[in-house]
Design a protein around this motif. Sequence first.
Motif, short mmCIF file in Angstrom:
data_model
loop_
_atom_site.label_atom_id
_atom_site.label_comp_id
_atom_site.label_asym_id
_atom_site.label_seq_id
_atom_site.Cartn_x
_atom_site.Cartn_y
_atom_site.Cartn_z
N ASN A 176 -114.76 -73.85 31.66
CA ASN A 176 -115.40 -72.55 31.77
C ASN A 176 -116.86 -72.64 31.39
O ASN A 176 -117.25 -73.49 30.58
CB ASN A 176 -114.68 -71.51 30.89
N ARG A 222 -120.29 -70.76 29.80
CA ARG A 222 -120.62 -69.73 28.80
C ARG A 222 -122.12 -69.52 28.81
O ARG A 222 -122.90 -70.48 28.76
CB ARG A 222 -120.12 -70.16 27.42
N LEU A 232 -117.80 -66.91 30.62
CA LEU A 232 -117.71 -66.12 29.39
C LEU A 232 -119.10 -65.65 28.98
O LEU A 232 -120.04 -66.46 28.94
CB LEU A 232 -117.10 -66.93 28.25
N HIS A 233 -119.21 -64.37 28.68
CA HIS A 233 -120.48 -63.80 28.26
C HIS A 233 -120.68 -63.97 26.76
O HIS A 233 -119.77 -63.72 25.96
CB HIS A 233 -120.54 -62.32 28.61
N THR A 255 -112.82 -61.88 24.41
CA THR A 255 -111.73 -62.84 24.25
C THR A 255 -111.04 -62.60 22.91
O THR A 255 -111.61 -61.98 22.01
CB THR A 255 -112.22 -64.30 24.30
#
Length: 356
Positions: free
Chosen positions: A153, A155, A176-177, A245
């Motif tokens: 992923n 980020r 992912l922020h 998350t």
Amino acid sequence: MNAKSENWFGQDVQPGEAISTELVISESYSSRDVAIPIRVRRATKPGPTVFVTAALHGDELNGTGAIRSMLADPSWELKAGTLLMVPVLNVLGFERHSRYLPDRRDLNRCFPGNSTGSMASRLAQVIFDSIVRRCDYGIDLHTAAVRRTNFPNARADLDNPTCLKLAEAFGSGIILHGKGPKGSFRREATAAGCPTIVVEGGEVWKVESSVADCMLRGVFNVLKTLKMMDGETDVPDHQAIIKQTKWIRAERGGFMSMHVSPGDSVFKGQTIASNSNLLTEEHSRLEAPFSGIVIGMTTLPAVQPGEPVVHIGRLANPKVARQHDEHVATDEIQRTALEHLATNIQVTEPTEAIES
């Protein structure tokens, strides 16, 4: 043609030239230099300057494997700009098979550094001034921490349009922020005007081919997007952007049975893990608190109450989960990663007789 020579770490690099060099960052107890090996590659045409780094945590080696694959592959060509490839950023941690520096400090919390501070702060400043401040963009490759694994992923600070562009271009399928912790490499690099993304995948102390392949493709995707390489990018039509998350933690001690794998989509209320004593008398289960995607999980089957088990990224729209599943199913590299990471844990179907 970009005819101007550039000096990198004491060596002149001409347009179209690639050199192996090193950045001296400290001294050992015997007064010998401690240096980071770096490959500098310049194209004949002007363009952005980009760094790709790995092993900022010295035990996180999947990115090292990806960069070494780039270095060993003569088939790709840099068409514009300058590329810095750093297989191991934290050489002191790497040589000890450790996430941390010898003084137990986390280098990834010490940027931009301080020339009169701790060893970690001094190392951070040399790296920051010598690499980050001379680059336009950055890609920093990581894995999960010890005893955990992550599905690949990206980020990034998605409030920064350039970081968003880089994260989408990487094409991991999951973004992912977040700005990153204070003092972290990507946060401070972005704040200093060098937009930087982090990519996480796999686990420590090994090079997992499926994860390294995801990282390698992603780096090439970014270089193509920046017009530094020719060719079409290999990016999914839909990527899951996650802004929240949650680690699902064990409620009871015992031996875990996992019912999901890294990269799986889950729905609210789904049983994701169950817990039993050593005689397999089940007494607890963990359910997904919302619909989302499994970002990562523990690789240790034995837990105590409160220990993290499964890391889930929340999705507001179930349609995104279906798109994610479809993409993974049709993308050979990500499908291989999903299948491979699932072999690191025992994944079973949940049984009916579970006492919550």
